[in-house]
Design an enzyme around this catalytic site. Structure first.
Site, PDB file in Angstrom:
ATOM      1  N   LYS A 123       0.630  -1.078   0.273  1.00 41.71           N
ATOM      2  CA  LYS A 123      -0.013  -0.071   0.072  1.00 41.71           C
ATOM      3  C   LYS A 123       0.953   1.283   0.167  1.00 41.71           C
ATOM      4  O   LYS A 123       1.638   1.548   0.379  1.00 41.71           O
ATOM      5  CB  LYS A 123      -0.786   0.184   1.073  1.00 41.71           C
ATOM      6  N   ASP A 228     -13.702   5.372  10.299  1.00 46.51           N
ATOM      7  CA  ASP A 228     -13.592   5.320   8.671  1.00 46.51           C
ATOM      8  C   ASP A 228     -14.203   3.769   8.750  1.00 46.51           C
ATOM      9  O   ASP A 228     -14.749   2.837   7.585  1.00 46.51           O
ATOM     10  CB  ASP A 228     -12.953   5.467   7.489  1.00 46.51           C
TER      11      ASP A 228
END
Length: 384
Positions: A123, A228
């Protein structure tokens, strides 16, 4: 930008040494003068270094900045990618790269493999991508940093996510196993599960809903709020077990807006299950009664102790509040959270940190954590 490792096989150790020299020079220069690059690299033969600089520029790892008063270069995201990939390669975390499997607002995700063929996830945090579209005015968003950059903020985001993932994994939360972190990149375990957003039918929506709500409460009692928590950041095994991913927005339950973020996480799950599966859950978790009054852990404190300090946390929050207000609903709350009391507390904490030489040194340099090791390598190479 996409990760393109094609040129990596053709770069020599000397090329990487020059690339690292540009990174080191970026600590004090937005555009690094060419003579300084040559000096930091410490390689014999100015003509050879000039050729290496030309090679790096042709492969878009560094860029010449027009209309500057002197001849110099800046590090590009591609160059930053290569430095991280080189570090991962040396540690054995990555041997080869595969396909891109995800593009987020602030990151790119790729499948990679170790030397033994084990598939992993890479990532890359890219905070500047959204920020350049939402910036309202050109001003220094980090008042105490003369050369703060999107790359530095991306590194902070990666450091934060890795710190949280590591703490959560070590405490048996359902998250991917973190493997390595360098600069703005993280290597983690590949999870063979399905994104919740793509699942059309769930055999037992009541159990999955209950598991997800229980996970929110468990996180809260351990001192953390995801921030989130939605169908985009939850994976589900075929067995129905959920796996939590993506942690850059995580915060402590001691945050002044903690209850608001907790309720927003809960609302995301409620809304998704009603819309996607037609399932309406029972009583929703209550922040005060189910979390704060029953707190049993201090993972938020442990994250700070692991190296991701409150100062770094504040810097990342300041970035999000400054530049993501038009693209993320979180930012409205962040912009409103700047009370005088919080500002006084932050100032007091900054003064205390400045009394410590190590933290003060860290505060003065954007890239110092990464560059000290590189500078030591240069000195050793020069001596030898």
């Amino acid at each position: 930008m996409k990760l393109n490792t094609h040129a990596m096989r053709y770069l020599t150790n000397e090329d990487f040494r020059v690339l690292t020299a540009v990174e080191m020079g970026s600590k004090n220069h937005e555009v690094v003068p060419t003579p300084l690059i040559i000096q930091i690299a410490g390689l014999r033969g100015g003509a050879g270094v000039a050729r290496m600089i030309s090679t790096l520029a042709k492969t878009n790892l560094i860029a010449k900045v027009p209309n500057t008063k002197y001849d110099g270069y800046r590090l590009t995201y591609g160059g930053y990618d290569y430095l991280a990939m080189k570090a991962f390669s040396k540690k054995g975390a990555i041997y080869s790269t595969g396909n891109q499997i995800g593009v987020g607002k602030e990151s790119d995700v790729y499948v990679v493999a170790s030397e033994t063929g084990e598939q992993r996830i890479l990532k890359l945090h890219r905070l500047g991508r959204i920020s350049f579209r939402t910036i309202k005015q050109n001003r220094d968003y980090m008042q105490n940093r003369k050369s703060a950059s999107w790359m530095y903020m991306s590194r902070l985001s990666a450091e934060k996510e890795y710190a949280f993932m590591k703490i959560l994994y070590e405490n048996n939360f359902p998250v991917p196993k973190p493997i390595e972190q360098n600069r703005h990149c993280i290597v983690m375990e590949l999870i063979d599960a399905f994104p919740l957003r793509g699942i059309e039918v769930v055999e037992d929506p009541e159990k999955l809903y209950s598991d997800l709500m229980a996970l929110i409460v468990r996180l809260g009692r351990a001192g953390l709020i995801h921030g989130d928590y939605n169908e985009f950041n939850i994976l589900v095994y075929p067995s129905g077990q959920p796996i939590l991913i993506d942690f850059p927005q995580m915060l402590s339950i001691d945050h002044q807006n903690a209850e608001e973020y907790f309720d927003r996480d809960v609302d995301c799950i409620i809304t998704f299950f009603e819309r996607k599966f037609g399932y309406v859950g029972g009583e929703r978790p209550d922040f005060e009664k189910d979390v704060r009054e029953k707190r049993s852990g201090d993972l938020d404190v442990q994250v700070a102790a692991s190296g991701f300090t409150k100062k770094k946390w504040r810097e990342l929050d300041a970035y999000r509040a400054e530049f993501l207000s038009d693209s993320d609903s979180e930012d409205d709350s962040e912009e409103e959270s700047g009370s005088e009391e919080e500002e006084e507390e932050s100032a007091q904490e900054s003064e205390e940190e400045d009394e410590n030489e190590e933290k003060s040194a860290e505060h003065d340099s954007d890239f110092e954590d990464d560059l000290n090791a590189s500078e030591l390598d240069f000195k050793k190479a020069t001596v030898s």
